[in-house]
Design an enzyme around this catalytic site. Sequence first.
Site, PDB file in Angstrom:
ATOM      1  N   SER A   1       6.200   0.645   4.332  1.00 33.26           N
ATOM      2  CA  SER A   1       4.750   0.643   4.471  1.00 33.26           C
ATOM      3  C   SER A   1       4.387  -0.382   5.536  1.00 33.26           C
ATOM      4  O   SER A   1       4.681  -1.570   5.380  1.00 33.26           O
ATOM      5  CB  SER A   1       4.138   0.271   3.110  1.00 33.26           C
ATOM      6  OG  SER A   1       2.749   0.099   3.221  1.00 33.26           O
TER       7      SER A   1
ATOM      8  N   ASP B   1      -3.297   6.927  -5.445  1.00 30.29           N
ATOM      9  CA  ASP B   1      -2.706   5.649  -5.849  1.00 30.29           C
ATOM     10  C   ASP B   1      -3.711   4.987  -6.799  1.00 30.29           C
ATOM     11  O   ASP B   1      -3.654   5.202  -8.024  1.00 30.29           O
ATOM     12  CB  ASP B   1      -2.432   4.810  -4.583  1.00 30.29           C
ATOM     13  CG  ASP B   1      -1.992   3.378  -4.838  1.00 30.29           C
ATOM     14  OD1 ASP B   1      -2.026   2.921  -5.981  1.00 30.29           O
ATOM     15  OD2 ASP B   1      -1.609   2.675  -3.864  1.00 30.29           O
TER      16      ASP B   1
ATOM     17  N   GLU C   1      -2.743   9.171   1.594  1.00 28.10           N
ATOM     18  CA  GLU C   1      -2.831   8.432   0.327  1.00 28.10           C
ATOM     19  C   GLU C   1      -4.201   7.790   0.160  1.00 28.10           C
ATOM     20  O   GLU C   1      -4.698   7.130   1.078  1.00 28.10           O
ATOM     21  CB  GLU C   1      -1.720   7.365   0.311  1.00 28.10           C
ATOM     22  CG  GLU C   1      -1.648   6.544  -0.966  1.00 28.10           C
ATOM     23  CD  GLU C   1      -0.498   5.530  -0.950  1.00 28.10           C
ATOM     24  OE1 GLU C   1       0.413   5.660  -0.104  1.00 28.10           O
ATOM     25  OE2 GLU C   1      -0.528   4.600  -1.772  1.00 28.10           O
TER      26      GLU C   1
ATOM     27  N   ASP D   1      -2.096   5.653   4.523  1.00 24.00           N
ATOM     28  CA  ASP D   1      -2.693   5.144   3.278  1.00 24.00           C
ATOM     29  C   ASP D   1      -3.986   4.417   3.628  1.00 24.00           C
ATOM     30  O   ASP D   1      -3.970   3.426   4.361  1.00 24.00           O
ATOM     31  CB  ASP D   1      -1.704   4.184   2.594  1.00 24.00           C
ATOM     32  CG  ASP D   1      -2.204   3.661   1.254  1.00 24.00           C
ATOM     33  OD1 ASP D   1      -3.310   4.053   0.816  1.00 24.00           O
ATOM     34  OD2 ASP D   1      -1.485   2.842   0.626  1.00 24.00           O
TER      35      ASP D   1
ATOM     36  N   LYS E   1       2.657   3.442  -9.545  1.00 24.34           N
ATOM     37  CA  LYS E   1       3.024   2.024  -9.604  1.00 24.34           C
ATOM     38  C   LYS E   1       3.027   1.687 -11.076  1.00 24.34           C
ATOM     39  O   LYS E   1       1.955   1.709 -11.713  1.00 24.34           O
ATOM     40  CB  LYS E   1       2.001   1.161  -8.865  1.00 24.34           C
ATOM     41  CG  LYS E   1       2.022   1.381  -7.357  1.00 24.34           C
ATOM     42  CD  LYS E   1       0.984   0.538  -6.654  1.00 24.34           C
ATOM     43  CE  LYS E   1       1.018   0.843  -5.164  1.00 24.34           C
ATOM     44  NZ  LYS E   1      -0.136   0.265  -4.463  1.00 24.34           N
TER      45      LYS E   1
ATOM     46  N   LYS F   1      -0.896   1.991   7.252  1.00 22.66           N
ATOM     47  CA  LYS F   1      -2.199   1.756   6.646  1.00 22.66           C
ATOM     48  C   LYS F   1      -3.264   2.148   7.658  1.00 22.66           C
ATOM     49  O   LYS F   1      -3.099   1.871   8.858  1.00 22.66           O
ATOM     50  CB  LYS F   1      -2.335   0.272   6.290  1.00 22.66           C
ATOM     51  CG  LYS F   1      -1.355  -0.186   5.224  1.00 22.66           C
ATOM     52  CD  LYS F   1      -1.778   0.328   3.881  1.00 22.66           C
ATOM     53  CE  LYS F   1      -0.960  -0.287   2.763  1.00 22.66           C
ATOM     54  NZ  LYS F   1      -1.377   0.206   1.458  1.00 22.66           N
TER      55      LYS F   1
ATOM     56  N   LYS G   1       5.039   4.860   6.426  1.00 21.91           N
ATOM     57  CA  LYS G   1       3.635   4.942   6.021  1.00 21.91           C
ATOM     58  C   LYS G   1       2.892   3.907   6.836  1.00 21.91           C
ATOM     59  O   LYS G   1       3.352   2.771   6.965  1.00 21.91           O
ATOM     60  CB  LYS G   1       3.556   4.664   4.516  1.00 21.91           C
ATOM     61  CG  LYS G   1       2.274   4.074   3.988  1.00 21.91           C
ATOM     62  CD  LYS G   1       2.246   4.141   2.467  1.00 21.91           C
ATOM     63  CE  LYS G   1       1.489   2.973   1.864  1.00 21.91           C
ATOM     64  NZ  LYS G   1       1.496   2.989   0.379  1.00 21.91           N
TER      65      LYS G   1
ATOM     66  N   GLY H   1       4.570   0.266  -4.169  1.00 22.51           N
ATOM     67  CA  GLY H   1       4.921  -1.156  -4.245  1.00 22.51           C
ATOM     68  C   GLY H   1       3.692  -2.028  -4.115  1.00 22.51           C
ATOM     69  O   GLY H   1       2.619  -1.566  -3.706  1.00 22.51           O
TER      70      GLY H   1
HETATM   71  O1  OSB Z   1      -1.722   0.693  -1.465  1.00 20.38           O
HETATM   72  O2  OSB Z   1       0.363   0.972  -1.638  1.00 20.38           O
HETATM   73  C1  OSB Z   1      -0.592   0.205  -1.481  1.00 20.38           C
HETATM   74  C2  OSB Z   1       0.657  -3.368  -0.867  1.00 20.38           C
HETATM   75  C3  OSB Z   1      -0.296  -4.092  -1.562  1.00 20.38           C
HETATM   76  C4  OSB Z   1      -1.336  -3.424  -2.169  1.00 20.38           C
HETATM   77  C5  OSB Z   1      -1.420  -2.027  -2.100  1.00 20.38           C
HETATM   78  C6  OSB Z   1      -0.456  -1.293  -1.425  1.00 20.38           C
HETATM   79  C7  OSB Z   1       0.578  -1.984  -0.757  1.00 20.38           C
HETATM   80  C8  OSB Z   1       1.599  -1.330   0.048  1.00 20.38           C
HETATM   81  C9  OSB Z   1       2.916  -2.043   0.220  1.00 20.38           C
HETATM   82  O3  OSB Z   1       1.425  -0.297   0.645  1.00 20.38           O
HETATM   83  C10 OSB Z   1       4.025  -1.415  -0.531  1.00 20.38           C
HETATM   84  C11 OSB Z   1       5.242  -2.296  -0.627  1.00 20.38           C
HETATM   85  O4  OSB Z   1       6.087  -2.228   0.263  1.00 20.38           O
HETATM   86  O5  OSB Z   1       5.383  -3.078  -1.595  1.00 20.38           O
HETATM   87 MG    MG Z   2      -1.541   2.802  -1.684  1.00 17.05          MG
END
Ligand code: OSB
Ligand code: MG
Length: 368
Positions: free
Chosen positions: A135, A238, A213, A188, A262, A163, A161, A290
């Site tokens: 990510s 999510d 996402e 995402d 999660k 953001k 992925k 994550g």
């Molecule tokens: O939306 O998936 C998410 C990290 C912190 C809060 C929300 C998210 C994320 C990530 C990182 O996308 C995922 C990871 O590598 O732990």
């Molecule tokens: Mg997410």
Amino acid sequence: MKIDKIGIFLVKMELKHPFRTSFGVTKERDVLLVSLHSGDKTGWGECVAEHGPWYSEETITSCKHTITEYIIPWIKKAKFDHPKEFPSIVQKIKGNHMAKACVEDAIWDLYGKLEEKTLRELIKGEKKTIPSGISLGIQQDFETLLKKIQNAIEQKYKRIKIKIEPGWDVEIVRKIRDKYSDLPLMVDANSAYRLKDEDVFLALDKYDLMMIEQPLQSYDIMDHVKLQKKLSTPLCLDESIKSVDDARVAIEYDACKIINVKPARVGGITETLKIHELADLLKIPLWCGGMLETGIGRAKNVAVASLSTFTLPNDISESARYYTNYLIDPIFELTENGTLDVPSKLPGIGVSIKNEAIERNLKEKLEL
Ligand code: OSB
Ligand code: MG
């Protein structure tokens, strides 16, 4: 299960690089760890809540309060034999999923150690290796993102992925696709848009993304239904999915085609197993998300991702991705196939905890 002693640790973990999402920047995390002791065995859980209530309502301070004032006194009083009984012990506590999940994780780990079984065996996970995705946060410019993408490809991550947020979306995806036409790519939004912004998603629909996402607000299930109808790209939820019931509603109304699970967001491993059963029945692909976990949360996520319904690459990167201070041994390393091995040699989460690494950055310690 007899629990003799409980430890709470607040550990400062500095990220190697700031991680930016549409809701904010994380430079360091105060990670709350719970240790449950029974005889000479110890189970560990990591709380994934952030400093502020941006991703969800919970914060590290609210979790500490809920854990120390309610959850711990209640489990001390309760009699239980199996971790699956934990949700009924804390049932009267509304929400507070990350606080609950942290303690439930420690109970599963302890149970595994007492029974000499790995977490994967306890939950009947089928896979011995799991596909790993990465990510990538919002960057200061496109060149920086491109370098990170190139590195991730060289490391053999199975999908990337990125953001997105208003102003860092269609144009960025178009430029990535210009250079990497077949890259397994997804975006995402962390709820950064509303349905009125649908043009952004209609435009993104042309770029062969694996999924989009959480484009809209977490409570906007019906707006996700409307958006999904207009897109051929699958939506993945999510933040919206906080329980198996949320998952059932989202799937029934076709608000999404994929779920990012999660375990901490849904309140723990027991609820995760219910979502796994539902997904198995309805043939919905899952993957494990994550929250910038240290090795403790990561090891639990790796075991969860071994479940048969977790078919898509997970947001579980190798240990070296976020931190330099490793709390576990051995650390998780990406294989040449872009996978992580599910620990099989030690019971519970399958890694040893390095007490000296915890002590090094300890801000607070409580014994309950
Ligand atoms: O939306 O998936 C998410 C990290 C912190 C809060 C929300 C998210 C994320 C990530 C990182 O996308 C995922 C990871 O590598 O732990
Ligand atoms: Mg997410």
